[in-house]
Motif scaffolding. Structure first.
Motif, PDB file in Angstrom:
ATOM      1  N   PHE A 254     -10.006 -12.583  75.536  1.00  0.00           N
ATOM      2  CA  PHE A 254     -11.142 -12.072  76.301  1.00  0.00           C
ATOM      3  C   PHE A 254     -11.277 -10.568  76.166  1.00  0.00           C
ATOM      4  N   GLY A 255     -12.513 -10.092  76.304  1.00  0.00           N
ATOM      5  CA  GLY A 255     -12.805  -8.681  76.423  1.00  0.00           C
ATOM      6  C   GLY A 255     -13.793  -8.460  77.547  1.00  0.00           C
ATOM      7  N   PHE A 256     -13.586  -7.406  78.342  1.00  0.00           N
ATOM      8  CA  PHE A 256     -14.454  -7.103  79.479  1.00  0.00           C
ATOM      9  C   PHE A 256     -14.805  -5.620  79.443  1.00  0.00           C
ATOM     10  N   ASN A 257     -16.097  -5.318  79.433  1.00  0.00           N
ATOM     11  CA  ASN A 257     -16.518  -3.926  79.426  1.00  0.00           C
ATOM     12  C   ASN A 257     -18.018  -3.873  79.703  1.00  0.00           C
ATOM     13  N   ALA A 258     -18.479  -2.797  80.331  1.00  0.00           N
ATOM     14  CA  ALA A 258     -19.918  -2.619  80.536  1.00  0.00           C
ATOM     15  C   ALA A 258     -20.641  -2.432  79.207  1.00  0.00           C
ATOM     16  N   ASP A 259     -19.914  -2.031  78.169  1.00  0.00           N
ATOM     17  CA  ASP A 259     -20.433  -1.901  76.812  1.00  0.00           C
ATOM     18  C   ASP A 259     -20.069  -3.175  76.052  1.00  0.00           C
ATOM     19  N   LEU A 260     -21.074  -3.932  75.652  1.00  0.00           N
ATOM     20  CA  LEU A 260     -20.818  -5.211  74.985  1.00  0.00           C
ATOM     21  C   LEU A 260     -20.059  -5.026  73.680  1.00  0.00           C
ATOM     22  N   ASN A 261     -20.277  -3.908  72.982  1.00  0.00           N
ATOM     23  CA  ASN A 261     -19.532  -3.641  71.747  1.00  0.00           C
ATOM     24  C   ASN A 261     -18.039  -3.496  72.035  1.00  0.00           C
ATOM     25  N   LEU A 262     -17.704  -2.758  73.098  1.00  0.00           N
ATOM     26  CA  LEU A 262     -16.296  -2.560  73.431  1.00  0.00           C
ATOM     27  C   LEU A 262     -15.665  -3.853  73.930  1.00  0.00           C
ATOM     28  N   THR A 264     -16.477  -6.800  72.923  1.00  0.00           N
ATOM     29  CA  THR A 264     -16.274  -7.595  71.706  1.00  0.00           C
ATOM     30  C   THR A 264     -15.015  -7.150  70.978  1.00  0.00           C
ATOM     31  N   ALA A 265     -14.851  -5.842  70.824  1.00  0.00           N
ATOM     32  CA  ALA A 265     -13.672  -5.326  70.131  1.00  0.00           C
ATOM     33  C   ALA A 265     -12.393  -5.698  70.874  1.00  0.00           C
ATOM     34  N   GLU A 266     -12.430  -5.657  72.198  1.00  0.00           N
ATOM     35  CA  GLU A 266     -11.247  -6.000  72.991  1.00  0.00           C
ATOM     36  C   GLU A 266     -10.843  -7.455  72.777  1.00  0.00           C
ATOM     37  N   ALA A 267     -11.819  -8.350  72.809  1.00  0.00           N
ATOM     38  CA  ALA A 267     -11.524  -9.766  72.608  1.00  0.00           C
ATOM     39  C   ALA A 267     -11.000 -10.034  71.213  1.00  0.00           C
ATOM     40  N   LEU A 268     -11.623  -9.428  70.210  1.00  0.00           N
ATOM     41  CA  LEU A 268     -11.214  -9.667  68.823  1.00  0.00           C
ATOM     42  C   LEU A 268      -9.853  -9.038  68.541  1.00  0.00           C
ATOM     43  N   LYS A 269      -9.589  -7.852  69.081  1.00  0.00           N
ATOM     44  CA  LYS A 269      -8.297  -7.201  68.870  1.00  0.00           C
ATOM     45  C   LYS A 269      -7.160  -8.090  69.370  1.00  0.00           C
ATOM     46  N   ALA A 270      -7.343  -8.674  70.551  1.00  0.00           N
ATOM     47  CA  ALA A 270      -6.311  -9.553  71.096  1.00  0.00           C
ATOM     48  C   ALA A 270      -6.144 -10.804  70.238  1.00  0.00           C
ATOM     49  N   MET A 271      -7.249 -11.338  69.741  1.00  0.00           N
ATOM     50  CA  MET A 271      -7.152 -12.524  68.887  1.00  0.00           C
ATOM     51  C   MET A 271      -6.414 -12.213  67.589  1.00  0.00           C
ATOM     52  N   GLY A 307     -18.682  -9.870  79.554  1.00  0.00           N
ATOM     53  CA  GLY A 307     -17.522 -10.533  78.974  1.00  0.00           C
ATOM     54  C   GLY A 307     -17.823 -11.126  77.609  1.00  0.00           C
ATOM     55  N   VAL A 308     -16.826 -11.053  76.739  1.00  0.00           N
ATOM     56  CA  VAL A 308     -16.873 -11.702  75.424  1.00  0.00           C
ATOM     57  C   VAL A 308     -15.578 -12.474  75.263  1.00  0.00           C
ATOM     58  N   HIS A 309     -15.645 -13.679  74.700  1.00  0.00           N
ATOM     59  CA  HIS A 309     -14.406 -14.367  74.367  1.00  0.00           C
ATOM     60  C   HIS A 309     -14.406 -14.770  72.893  1.00  0.00           C
ATOM     61  N   ALA A 310     -13.224 -14.614  72.298  1.00  0.00           N
ATOM     62  CA  ALA A 310     -12.996 -14.995  70.909  1.00  0.00           C
ATOM     63  C   ALA A 310     -12.302 -16.357  70.913  1.00  0.00           C
ATOM     64  N   VAL A 311     -12.798 -17.262  70.074  1.00  0.00           N
ATOM     65  CA  VAL A 311     -12.342 -18.647  70.089  1.00  0.00           C
ATOM     66  C   VAL A 311     -11.788 -19.031  68.720  1.00  0.00           C
ATOM     67  N   LEU A 312     -10.537 -19.472  68.710  1.00  0.00           N
ATOM     68  CA  LEU A 312      -9.897 -19.992  67.496  1.00  0.00           C
ATOM     69  C   LEU A 312      -9.615 -21.464  67.729  1.00  0.00           C
TER      70      LEU A 312
END
Length: 323
Positions: A254-262, A264-271, A307-312
């Motif tokens: 997951f990624g959480f930020n008022a900036d959707l780009n950030l 997204t990066a948070e969710a992908l970085k964790a994945m 919120g953005v979530h990365a799914v594998l």
């Protein structure tokens, strides 16, 4: 780490928690005393009211009905629940064994008049309502307009308090403690991993959704009361120290930020970090692999912090992961 989807643990004790003025909360606070203490591996059947704490169903759209709290400050949550021995640095594993919606719910949209609703050509500030009859046996919900949707029940809010003094609103999700995540993937059979921020974890849950689209674009889902069977455990060797989940079909970050780009990066970085552990690959190679199999989804845009979530997918890469 034991994968709860392939090697489920047997709960050691079962508890029941009903929503009352003494067992419910509208805030996250490390100073709120627990209403229940369980041991790792215990199960809890938690009843929660809808997010507004309604005690009765609406009979006509927008009808004012009694709520548990006379003054609504946030989501009506059940808890907090302490898990004995949980300490900062651990991860709290919340396994959703079953989720059963109440027989009625509501959705409304248009309450906000802001730049985003104006982009949608919505008459912001003039809410419109859908009232739903929920049929658990049929797996459907039907509204007053004669439309029917398929149920996909989950809890919108699952979180622990930040390790800072004061009361924290339940509205935004937080990277360090969860909360209003609103991820429709967290259905029965899923395990959500949250960082333990304070001794005992102090988990609160609620905001039942009978169904929701990715994004929760109108600001609400099918808001309903929920009966949830949980198993709570403490994990010391989780693959990530950030919020993540294992569902019957996927691994999620997951990624959480008022900036959707950030976000997204948070969710992908964790994945990428998780995939490095799974496949023993160099990070740039992992990014190349992720580009072929990882889906990025907008979890929600309704809660100030998007919120953005990365799914594998569990079977997306056909080799034996090192887990």
């Amino acid at each position: 780490m034991t994968d709860p989807m392939t090697d489920p643990r047997t709960a050691t004790e079962t508890h029941l928690l009903e929503p009352t003025l003494t067992t419910a909360t509208q805030i996250f606070s490390r100073d709120t005393p627990p209403v229940l203490t369980v041991h790792p591996g215990d199960s809890v059947r938690v009843r929660s009211l809808d997010a507004w704490g309604h005690l009765e169903r609406q009979t006509v759209p927008g009808e004012d009905k009694p709520q548990l709290f006379a003054e609504r400050k946030g989501h009506c949550l059940t808890g907090p629940i302490a898990v004995a021995g949980a300490k900062p640095g651990d991860m709290l594993a919340v396994t959703f064994v079953s989720l059963t919606p109440d027989p009625w719910g509501f959705t409304n949209a248009g309450r906000k008049d802001d730049s985003f609703t104006r982009l949608l050509d919505v008459d912001g500030g003039v809410p419109q309502w859908l009232l739903w009859d929920v049929d658990v046996q049929q797996g459907t919900a039907s509204n007053q307009l004669g439309q029917t949707v398929t149920l996909n029940p989950f809890l919108g809010v699952v979180g622990v308090p930040p390790n800072s003094p004061g009361d924290f609103t339940t509205t935004p999700p937080r990277a360090d403690s969860g909360g209003n995540i609103d991820c429709k993937e967290l259905t029965a059979g899923s395990t959500l991993f949250l960082p333990v921020t304070v001794p005992g974890a102090l988990l609160s849950v609620g905001d039942g959704h009978a169904a929701q689209g990715d994004g929760e674009v109108g600001g609400t889902a099918i808001e309903c009361g929920m009966t949830t069977d949980l198993v709570l455990d403490v994990v010391v060797d989780a693959p990530l120290q950030t919020i993540h989940a294992i569902t019957p079909t996927a691994r999620i970050t997951f990624g959480f930020n008022a900036d959707l780009n950030l976000a997204t990066a948070e969710a992908l970085k964790a994945m990428l970090t998780w995939m490095q552990d799974l496949y023993s690959m160099e990070r740039t190679h992992v990014l190349a692999l992720a580009s072929t199999v990882v889906d990025l989804r907008i979890t929600q845009i309704a809660n100030e912090t998007w919120g953005v979530h990365a799914v594998l997918g569990r079977d997306a890469v056909r080799e034996s992961p090192a887990v």
